[in-house]
Structure formats: structure tokens, C-alpha cells
Design a protein around this motif. Structure first.
Motif, PDB file in Angstrom:
ATOM      1  N   ARG A  59       0.840  -1.194   0.000  1.00 32.87           N
ATOM      2  CA  ARG A  59       0.000   0.000   0.000  1.00 32.87           C
ATOM      3  C   ARG A  59       0.875   1.245   0.000  1.00 32.87           C
ATOM      4  O   ARG A  59       2.065   1.183   0.294  1.00 32.87           O
ATOM      5  CB  ARG A  59      -0.903   0.033   1.244  1.00 32.87           C
ATOM      6  N   GLU A  74      -8.622   6.003   1.757  1.00 32.08           N
ATOM      7  CA  GLU A  74      -8.185   4.605   1.926  1.00 32.08           C
ATOM      8  C   GLU A  74      -6.686   4.538   2.199  1.00 32.08           C
ATOM      9  O   GLU A  74      -6.244   3.791   3.074  1.00 32.08           O
ATOM     10  CB  GLU A  74      -8.542   3.798   0.677  1.00 32.08           C
ATOM     11  N   CYS A 120      -5.881   5.524   5.723  1.00 33.16           N
ATOM     12  CA  CYS A 120      -6.288   4.524   6.711  1.00 33.16           C
ATOM     13  C   CYS A 120      -5.384   3.297   6.730  1.00 33.16           C
ATOM     14  O   CYS A 120      -5.264   2.636   7.761  1.00 33.16           O
ATOM     15  CB  CYS A 120      -7.711   4.065   6.429  1.00 33.16           C
ATOM     16  N   THR A 121      -4.759   2.988   5.604  1.00 32.20           N
ATOM     17  CA  THR A 121      -3.974   1.763   5.518  1.00 32.20           C
ATOM     18  C   THR A 121      -2.476   2.008   5.538  1.00 32.20           C
ATOM     19  O   THR A 121      -1.701   1.063   5.608  1.00 32.20           O
ATOM     20  CB  THR A 121      -4.312   0.982   4.229  1.00 32.20           C
TER      21      THR A 121
END
Length: 166
Positions: A3, A160, A163-164
């Protein structure tokens, strides 16, 4: 799964990506800049016609992203691309005489203009925001740049990532 990751304290991160549609010869670029907290600072998405290759678009994305960094007076920038060929071309100390050689030379010059810069290749999964911008641009849906306020079309991916990211 790999990520997007926040840059280290005191640094910014520029992610770039290009998209190419072989059947139409259309392409697009996307670039996004975020700070150490993952906060959106700037982005660009631009379509291109008469594109010669995917590498052409990847390099145009790099050039646009670097110009955005320079024009905003940004320093201490970590640059990520999901095209390892771009990284290799920009780190090489030879003159490229191919059809994209002038873009490579522009990018090398712009890299030297940024006081503290690093360049690395990443997996596509860590480049979602720039990827989305490039694909929307290649389809003709967007031709724009943004400063400080993220456009709606990428807010979900930015969220996203925040958050990751570890």
C-alpha cells in the motif's frame, strides 16, 4: 498487499502514473503530492493525443509532477513511480536518443532543480491515486490541476491510503 506509505517527517511524496490506450492512441497522466501526514497538497491530470507508448505517458507524468513540485517551491521530495523503466532511465548518466529522450533529459534537469529528492519504483497497488487520475485523463474525463483541496474523484482513494498507510 503493498500500500501507499507516508513519507518520512519533513518530506513530501510525489506519486506519478501514466495511462495508454493502444487502440485509440490516447493517453493520460496523473500526479499527486502529499505531505508526511498524507494530507493532499496538489495534483494534476491531463489527457494526451497521438501517444506513442505507455513509456511515453509514464515519462510525461513524471515531467508534469516534477514541474508541479518546482512551481510550488517544494523541497525534500520522495518520488514514486510504478514504472521501473522510468527510474532506470532517469538514474542513468547516458543521453537517450529515442523518441522519448527529450522528456528524459527534461526530467533529469528538473530532478537537479529540487534540493533534496529521491526516486524509487513501487508496486502499482501503492500508486492508486495517480493511477486513477491517469486513467480518467486518458479516457477524456478530466484535464485539470488542483492545489490544497482534493477533487471528489480521488477523495475515496486518498482516504483509503490514509487509513492503511503504516
Amino acid at each position: 498487499m503493498t500500500r501507499w506509505r507516508h513519507p518520512p517527517s519533513g518530506r513530501l511524496k510525489l506519486n506519478v502514473d501514466g495511462a495508454f490506450q493502444m487502440d485509440t492512441g490516447q493517453g493520460g497522466i496523473g500526479a499527486v503530492i502529499r505531505d508526511e501526514n498524507g494530507r493532499f497538497l496538489a495534483a494534476i491530470a491531463r489527457p494526451f493525443s497521438f501517444v506513442c507508448s505507455a513509456l511515453h505517458m509514464e515519462l510525461e507524468a513524471m515531467r508534469a509532477g516534477l514541474l508541479l513540485v518546482i512551481h510550488q517551491g517544494m523541497m525534500n521530495v520522495d518520488i514514486e513511480t510504478d514504472c521501473a523503466t522510468v527510474g532506470t532511465a532517469l538514474k542513468g548518466d547516458f543521453e537517450d536518443l529515442s523518441e522519448v529522450g527529450n522528456i528524459i533529459e527534461d526530467c533529469k534537469s528538473y530532478l537537479r532543480a529540487i534540493p533534496s529528492v529521491s526516486l524509487q519504483s513501487i508496486y502499482r497497488e501503492a500508486n492508486d491515486v495517480a493511477h486513477r487520475l491517469a486513467h480518467l485523463a486518458s479516457s477524456g474525463y478530466v484535464d485539470e490541476y488542483w492545489l490544497e483541496e482534493a477533487p471528489v474523484i480521488i477523495q475515496d482513494v486518498l482516504y483509503e491510503d490514509s487509513c492503511t498507510s503504516t
